[in-house]
Write a protein that holds these residues in place. Structure first.
Motif, PDB file in Angstrom:
ATOM      1  N   PHE A  69       0.837  -1.202   0.000  1.00  0.00           N
ATOM      2  CA  PHE A  69       0.000   0.000   0.000  1.00  0.00           C
ATOM      3  C   PHE A  69       0.870   1.249   0.000  1.00  0.00           C
ATOM      4  O   PHE A  69       0.563   2.235  -0.672  1.00  0.00           O
ATOM      5  CB  PHE A  69      -0.958  -0.008   1.189  1.00  0.00           C
ATOM      6  N   ASP A  70       1.974   1.215   0.767  1.00  0.00           N
ATOM      7  CA  ASP A  70       2.887   2.355   0.734  1.00  0.00           C
ATOM      8  C   ASP A  70       3.464   2.533  -0.675  1.00  0.00           C
ATOM      9  O   ASP A  70       3.768   3.653  -1.090  1.00  0.00           O
ATOM     10  CB  ASP A  70       4.030   2.169   1.734  1.00  0.00           C
ATOM     11  N   GLY A  71       3.594   1.418  -1.385  1.00  0.00           N
ATOM     12  CA  GLY A  71       4.105   1.485  -2.760  1.00  0.00           C
ATOM     13  C   GLY A  71       3.236   2.353  -3.656  1.00  0.00           C
ATOM     14  O   GLY A  71       3.743   3.034  -4.557  1.00  0.00           O
ATOM     15  N   ILE A  72       1.913   2.336  -3.414  1.00  0.00           N
ATOM     16  CA  ILE A  72       1.024   3.192  -4.202  1.00  0.00           C
ATOM     17  C   ILE A  72       1.413   4.654  -3.992  1.00  0.00           C
ATOM     18  O   ILE A  72       1.540   5.429  -4.935  1.00  0.00           O
ATOM     19  CB  ILE A  72      -0.444   2.964  -3.780  1.00  0.00           C
ATOM     20  N   ALA A  73       1.639   5.005  -2.722  1.00  0.00           N
ATOM     21  CA  ALA A  73       2.008   6.380  -2.397  1.00  0.00           C
ATOM     22  C   ALA A  73       3.372   6.733  -2.976  1.00  0.00           C
ATOM     23  O   ALA A  73       3.581   7.834  -3.496  1.00  0.00           O
ATOM     24  CB  ALA A  73       2.006   6.575  -0.879  1.00  0.00           C
ATOM     25  N   VAL A  74       4.318   5.775  -2.898  1.00  0.00           N
ATOM     26  CA  VAL A  74       5.657   6.020  -3.428  1.00  0.00           C
ATOM     27  C   VAL A  74       5.586   6.276  -4.934  1.00  0.00           C
ATOM     28  O   VAL A  74       6.192   7.211  -5.458  1.00  0.00           O
ATOM     29  CB  VAL A  74       6.596   4.832  -3.124  1.00  0.00           C
ATOM     30  N   ALA A  75       4.791   5.453  -5.631  1.00  0.00           N
ATOM     31  CA  ALA A  75       4.660   5.621  -7.075  1.00  0.00           C
ATOM     32  C   ALA A  75       4.055   6.976  -7.417  1.00  0.00           C
ATOM     33  O   ALA A  75       4.510   7.678  -8.311  1.00  0.00           O
ATOM     34  CB  ALA A  75       3.805   4.495  -7.664  1.00  0.00           C
ATOM     35  N   LEU A  76       3.041   7.329  -6.661  1.00  0.00           N
ATOM     36  CA  LEU A  76       2.355   8.612  -6.895  1.00  0.00           C
ATOM     37  C   LEU A  76       3.318   9.773  -6.675  1.00  0.00           C
ATOM     38  O   LEU A  76       3.433  10.681  -7.498  1.00  0.00           O
ATOM     39  CB  LEU A  76       1.173   8.711  -5.928  1.00  0.00           C
ATOM     40  N   LEU A  77       4.041   9.717  -5.564  1.00  0.00           N
ATOM     41  CA  LEU A  77       4.980  10.794  -5.248  1.00  0.00           C
ATOM     42  C   LEU A  77       6.120  10.822  -6.266  1.00  0.00           C
ATOM     43  O   LEU A  77       6.621  11.886  -6.608  1.00  0.00           O
ATOM     44  CB  LEU A  77       5.533  10.588  -3.833  1.00  0.00           C
ATOM     45  N   GLY A  78       6.497   9.662  -6.747  1.00  0.00           N
ATOM     46  CA  GLY A  78       7.591   9.596  -7.719  1.00  0.00           C
ATOM     47  C   GLY A  78       7.143   9.793  -9.152  1.00  0.00           C
ATOM     48  O   GLY A  78       7.889   9.488 -10.081  1.00  0.00           O
ATOM     49  N   SER A  79       5.925  10.282  -9.366  1.00  0.00           N
ATOM     50  CA  SER A  79       5.375  10.544 -10.708  1.00  0.00           C
ATOM     51  C   SER A  79       5.469   9.317 -11.610  1.00  0.00           C
ATOM     52  O   SER A  79       5.633   9.456 -12.823  1.00  0.00           O
ATOM     53  CB  SER A  79       6.085  11.700 -11.399  1.00  0.00           C
ATOM     54  N   ASN A  80       5.401   8.128 -11.045  1.00  0.00           N
ATOM     55  CA  ASN A  80       5.447   6.879 -11.810  1.00  0.00           C
ATOM     56  C   ASN A  80       6.690   6.757 -12.674  1.00  0.00           C
ATOM     57  O   ASN A  80       6.699   6.098 -13.700  1.00  0.00           O
ATOM     58  CB  ASN A  80       4.196   6.743 -12.693  1.00  0.00           C
ATOM     59  N   ASN A  81       7.737   7.433 -12.249  1.00  0.00           N
ATOM     60  CA  ASN A  81       8.971   7.448 -13.015  1.00  0.00           C
ATOM     61  C   ASN A  81      10.022   6.712 -12.191  1.00  0.00           C
ATOM     62  O   ASN A  81      10.072   6.859 -10.970  1.00  0.00           O
ATOM     63  CB  ASN A  81       9.303   8.928 -13.243  1.00  0.00           C
ATOM     64  N   ALA A  82      10.842   5.882 -12.841  1.00  0.00           N
ATOM     65  CA  ALA A  82      11.746   4.999 -12.100  1.00  0.00           C
ATOM     66  C   ALA A  82      12.641   5.784 -11.136  1.00  0.00           C
ATOM     67  O   ALA A  82      12.782   5.435  -9.959  1.00  0.00           O
ATOM     68  CB  ALA A  82      12.592   4.195 -13.079  1.00  0.00           C
ATOM     69  N   PHE A  83      13.247   6.848 -11.623  1.00  0.00           N
ATOM     70  CA  PHE A  83      14.133   7.643 -10.786  1.00  0.00           C
ATOM     71  C   PHE A  83      13.347   8.320  -9.657  1.00  0.00           C
ATOM     72  O   PHE A  83      13.776   8.333  -8.497  1.00  0.00           O
ATOM     73  CB  PHE A  83      14.841   8.694 -11.652  1.00  0.00           C
ATOM     74  N   GLY A  84      12.175   8.847 -10.000  1.00  0.00           N
ATOM     75  CA  GLY A  84      11.322   9.481  -8.994  1.00  0.00           C
ATOM     76  C   GLY A  84      10.929   8.490  -7.908  1.00  0.00           C
ATOM     77  O   GLY A  84      10.865   8.838  -6.730  1.00  0.00           O
ATOM     78  N   VAL A  85      10.673   7.249  -8.313  1.00  0.00           N
ATOM     79  CA  VAL A  85      10.280   6.224  -7.343  1.00  0.00           C
ATOM     80  C   VAL A  85      11.419   5.954  -6.361  1.00  0.00           C
ATOM     81  O   VAL A  85      11.187   5.785  -5.159  1.00  0.00           O
ATOM     82  CB  VAL A  85       9.837   4.923  -8.066  1.00  0.00           C
ATOM     83  N   VAL A  86      12.658   5.944  -6.851  1.00  0.00           N
ATOM     84  CA  VAL A  86      13.796   5.725  -5.956  1.00  0.00           C
ATOM     85  C   VAL A  86      13.845   6.831  -4.902  1.00  0.00           C
ATOM     86  O   VAL A  86      13.970   6.566  -3.695  1.00  0.00           O
ATOM     87  CB  VAL A  86      15.121   5.677  -6.760  1.00  0.00           C
ATOM     88  N   LEU A  87      13.707   8.083  -5.351  1.00  0.00           N
ATOM     89  CA  LEU A  87      13.747   9.204  -4.400  1.00  0.00           C
ATOM     90  C   LEU A  87      12.574   9.147  -3.431  1.00  0.00           C
ATOM     91  O   LEU A  87      12.730   9.343  -2.218  1.00  0.00           O
ATOM     92  CB  LEU A  87      13.717  10.534  -5.161  1.00  0.00           C
ATOM     93  N   ALA A  88      11.387   8.860  -3.958  1.00  0.00           N
ATOM     94  CA  ALA A  88      10.206   8.810  -3.102  1.00  0.00           C
ATOM     95  C   ALA A  88      10.324   7.659  -2.108  1.00  0.00           C
ATOM     96  O   ALA A  88       9.946   7.786  -0.939  1.00  0.00           O
ATOM     97  CB  ALA A  88       8.948   8.655  -3.957  1.00  0.00           C
ATOM     98  N   GLY A  89      10.868   6.524  -2.575  1.00  0.00           N
ATOM     99  CA  GLY A  89      11.068   5.387  -1.680  1.00  0.00           C
ATOM    100  C   GLY A  89      12.010   5.760  -0.547  1.00  0.00           C
ATOM    101  O   GLY A  89      11.772   5.428   0.624  1.00  0.00           O
ATOM    102  N   LEU A  90      13.054   6.489  -0.890  1.00  0.00           N
ATOM    103  CA  LEU A  90      14.012   6.934   0.124  1.00  0.00           C
ATOM    104  C   LEU A  90      13.328   7.851   1.141  1.00  0.00           C
ATOM    105  O   LEU A  90      13.504   7.706   2.352  1.00  0.00           O
ATOM    106  CB  LEU A  90      15.184   7.654  -0.554  1.00  0.00           C
TER     107      LEU A  90
END
Lengths: 511, 349
Positions: free
Chosen positions: B276-297
């Protein structure tokens, strides 16, 4: 002079562009006034300003000589301005009466909707203007032409004195167009005034009193229709000379490319829409399919291109059976398809122009190798096509969404023609485009024909069919009911055939 | 136009995070806590010493992977709510292989990791198949698949992997991602080599989406399935493929927990929330691979740092959840931020 509506020096800006720049249009009482302009010239913006959907930055609007501020559509309604939309705003399962009163239902003293009174009123209006509408008919059961009349009645019921028609003839048969012109004249006789938005010059010449031309957002001027001709109007609209009569040499058809036999196609509701159709297209000829929308043309094209399954019958391409192959196999066999709906089928609007150019070929060399895309090759190809087909775009990296309809269509045509298909299917290739783009597209189709391609043109515009085709196949009720030559027929005769009448001299008749 | 969009793609999440943190500060103030102390404790909890840094990285690892799982499916216009269940089955499969097989590390470890990815992929395949062939909405199916994953996994732990116990034995060393060396330099935190796998997975996603014909088809189907069909792409195949790859990423997240952090799997009373947190991470990271890394961090930092807030500043951990929720809220309402930015730009002219 008495003016019903005056829009004076209107200026409307959007971020980055001026959609209307100093446009003036003055509608006299009791006249039919054309508003002529290419796509994207700013006609809709101007009408939306009149309807209060946009507020102009500069300029003033007067209704019957009084300056007004129209801040929302209800005010426009109250001022007696009504719009007959191009895409009808009707509830299909409702009756005519229910549709017309929708949103301003008359109520009796108990708060119940007073259908009977409304029905009577609508019947009276219909008789008075010669609309011949049955107030009790369901929308889903009446023709497109009738539906348009319901839209007209809707504005009249709401007390419109000024009616705006937005491209009203786009969906009508020639007979219906004549009837609509009669209705417009009846409206004028009863003291109404009309603004007709169109880019069909013939209609302007036939029915309008004056014509205001706008080009690229600027008001070019207003002319008396009696003192002008179609050539002058066209050059005013486009800004250069336009050639109407499509130049072409006689066709020299050779081998049969497309051969369809006894084809049956069903739609999603399991209703047969193509019923035993036979058709042949040879290389080096353009066959035009004439017919009223909804007689199986879309299903025929979808069946040839593999988008819909064929129920029975056969489709052959240069002798090879392509019936019920996948769209990809059919494309690879040598079929190009300019689809009717360019936004739904022709383009991925969120992809760049470059990415759209390789929509069917991205998996082939040189656009990709071992499944890895080569963007350099893709964009090089796109640059070549936008150059050759005069696609006006800031760059090949621009999203397809950002281009005008004409340029989107040129990109699709460039993509389809560039693959050199044996058979090119063009469905409504010029719908909604301006004369400049239409001229270009017709020229390209004929060029391809002269290179020996087989071309199947499906269009609801009789002008286009008559002008471009070498042979016309008339479709009615899922069958080709007649094959005629454009030089041996008239629009009237075609119109009758399209409506299902049998004509003895035509070669093939309905079985 | 394009550069503008890219700028917005970065600005909107950044501004959302800042507003979320500010709103969190206001809430701390209102509830009688010192926001400066609170955030200082958060920082110390995430980066204070080598141990917390190790733990932050450990927490970030599965969040990047579940973020990728959701983002990948989203590129094809699919909403993968099932990352949670895919994590659980991935975890189970990885641990199972870690327990059951005897092999040298060079075979055992990749096999265990792949088992996790395969299980997650299978859990994505079923909703993908149902969506593609029968038009059943993937949100409904993936939610249901989450419950199936949870209860089936618990059953297997109790009755297959153990005799009515709540935790399995520890996996063989040959299947473990844990590293003595990493642990020794981070004062025995539970950090493991999984972060490398997560970063590699992000690269893989970027490569597939941006550089291959698969990505071209997947995005095309997501943007316009009609045009994709017209162009000869197999829409059904792409929907299924997208869900399978997304599921595999989430399965890897589970494998990271099983092979790296815990070395076991236990009966769960509820969801892990990683999916479920992954949904938020993807959203925050604009569904972009690099953005997801930053959002995950960012999520890793917030979640790890939150542990320090009650002890050092007396701020309840629930507050951190509220801040995360506020950040998501502002990302989701990015339209407002976009509008404000445009307005601001227009007036600046």
């Amino acid at each position: 002079m008495d003016y019903a509506i005056e829009m004076l020096n209107i200026r409307k800006e959007f971020p980055g562009i001026v959609a209307n720049d100093n446009i003036t249009i003055q509608l006299k009482k009791g006249e039919i006034h054309a508003l002529l302009g290419e796509n994207g010239a700013g006609k809709s913006t101007l009408m939306n300003v009149l309807f209060g959907l946009y507020q102009p930055e500069k300029g003033e609007i007067r209704v019957n000589g009084k300056t007004v501020k129209i801040t929302n559509p209800n005010i426009a309604n109250d001022l007696g301005i009504g719009m007959v939309h191009q895409h009808f705003m009707l509830v299909e399962p409702f009756t005519v009466t229910q549709n017309i009163i929708l949103g301003s239902e008359p109520k009796n003293k108990f708060g119940k909707i007073d259908i009977a009174t409304a029905r009577k009123e609508i019947q009276e209006l219909s008789d008075r203007y010669g609309l011949k509408v049955n107030p009790d008919a369901k929308i889903s059961e009446i023709s497109v032409g009738m539906q348009q009349r319901v839209e007209i009645l809707k504005t009249l019921y709401r007390g419109a004195e000024v009616l705006i028609f937005d491209e009203p003839t786009a969906v009508l048969t020639p007979q219906e167009i004549n009837e609509l012109i009669e209705i417009m004249r009846a409206l004028i006789n009863e003291g109404k005034s009309i603004i007709l938005i169109t880019h069909k010059l013939k209609e302007i010449m036939e029915v309008c009193d004056r014509c205001t031309v706008i080009r690229k957002g600027k008001g070019i001027g207003t002319v008396d229709v009696s003192e002008t001709n179609t050539n002058e109007l066209a050059s005013l609209m486009v800004g250069r000379e336009v050639n109407f009569k499509t130049e072409k040499i006689a066709a020299m058809p050779e081998d049969t490319v497309l051969s369809i036999q006894d084809l049956y196609v069903r739609d999603a509701r399991k209703v047969d829409l193509v019923k035993g159709l036979n058709l042949e297209v040879r290389s080096g000829e353009i066959v035009g399919i004439a017919g009223v929308d909804g007689n199986g043309q879309s299903e025929l094209v979808e069946a040839i291109t593999g988008l819909t399954k064929v129920k029975s019958g056969s489709i052959k391409l240069s002798g090879k059976d392509i019936t019920n192959l996948s769209p990809r196999k059919i494309t690879e066999s040598g079929v190009g398809h300019i689809p009717q709906d360019r936004h739904k089928y022709g383009l991925v609007l969120d992809y760049s122009i470059g990415e759209n150019i390789v929509l069917q070929t991205y998996y082939q060399k040189p656009y990709s190798k071992a499944k890895v895309l080569s963007y350099k090759e893709i964009f090089d190809k796109a640059k070549q096509i936008i150059e050759e087909y005069d696609v006006r775009t800031p760059s090949v990296y621009t999203k397809a969404r950002a281009l005008s309809g004409g340029n989107q269509q040129k990109a699709i045509i460039g993509r389809e023609v560039d693959r050199s298909p044996q058979l090119l299917i063009a469905t409504q290739p010029t719908r909604g485009l301006d004369v400049g783009a239409i001229e270009f597209i017709h020229k390209k189709l004929i060029e391809e024909r002269d290179k020996g391609r087989a071309i199947l043109l499906v269009s609801f515009e009789l002008d286009e069919i008559m002008n471009v085709s070498d042979r016309i196949a008339v479709m009615f009720d899922g069958k080709v009911v007649a094959n005629v030559k454009p030089e041996e027929t008239t629009e009237q005769e075609l119109g009758l055939l399209m409506a299902g009448s049998q004509v003895n001299k035509a070669g093939e008749t309905s079985r | 136009m394009t550069s503008n969009n890219k700028l917005f793609g970065v600005l909107v999440p950044v501004i959302s995070v800042i507003i979320g943190l500010l709103a969190g500060a206001v809430i701390m103030l209102l509830s009688g806590h010192n926001p400066v102390e609170g955030y200082a404790a958060l920082w110390a909890g995430a980066f204070g010493d080598s141990y917390t840094i190790g733990e932050t990285i450990r927490r970030t690892t599965p969040l990047i992977l579940t973020g990728l799982a959701v983002a990948f499916a989203f590129k094809t216009g699919l909403f993968n709510i099932g990352a949670e269940g895919q994590v659980i089955v991935g975890w189970l499969a990885a641990v199972w292989v870690g327990l059951a097989i005897d092999a040298p590390m060079i075979i055992h470890l990749p096999l265990a990791i792949l088992a996790g990815a395969a299980a997650g992929g299978l859990w994505g395949f079923l909703p993908g198949l149902l969506k593609a062939k029968l038009g059943v909405h993937e949100v409904i199916i993936t939610i249901m698949m989450n419950y199936i994953a949870l209860f089936v996994t618990n059953e297997i732990i109790r009755n297959v992997l153990t005799e009515q116990e709540t935790t399995t034995g520890t996996i063989a060393d040959t299947a473990s991602l844990a590293s003595d060396w990493l642990q020794s330099i981070t004062f025995y935190s539970r950090v493991h080599y999984g972060i490398l796998i997560a970063l590699f997975a992000a690269f893989i996603m970027w490569f597939i989406i941006e550089r291959t014909t698969y990505g071209y088809e997947l995005k095309s189907v997501g943007f316009n399935s009609h045009a994709s069909n017209y162009a000869g792409m197999n829409v059904s195949k792409n929907i299924i493929l997208s869900m399978v790859i997304g599921g595999a990423f989430a399965g890897l997240a589970g494998a990271m927990e099983g092979l790296g952090t815990y070395g076991t799997i236990s009966v769960m009373s509820g969801f892990t929330n990683l999916g479920f947190d992954g949904i938020a991470v993807a959203l925050l990271g604009s569904n972009n691979a690099f953005g997801v890394v930053l959002a995950g961090l960012l999520f890793g930092v917030l979640k790890e740092g939150a542990g320090e807030m009650p002890t050092a500043a007396g701020v309840p951990t629930e507050l951190v959840d509220i801040i995360i929720a506020l950040i998501i809220f502002f990302v989701a309402s990015s339209y407002i931020i976009r509008w404000a930015l445009l307005r601001f730009k227009k007036e600046g002219k």
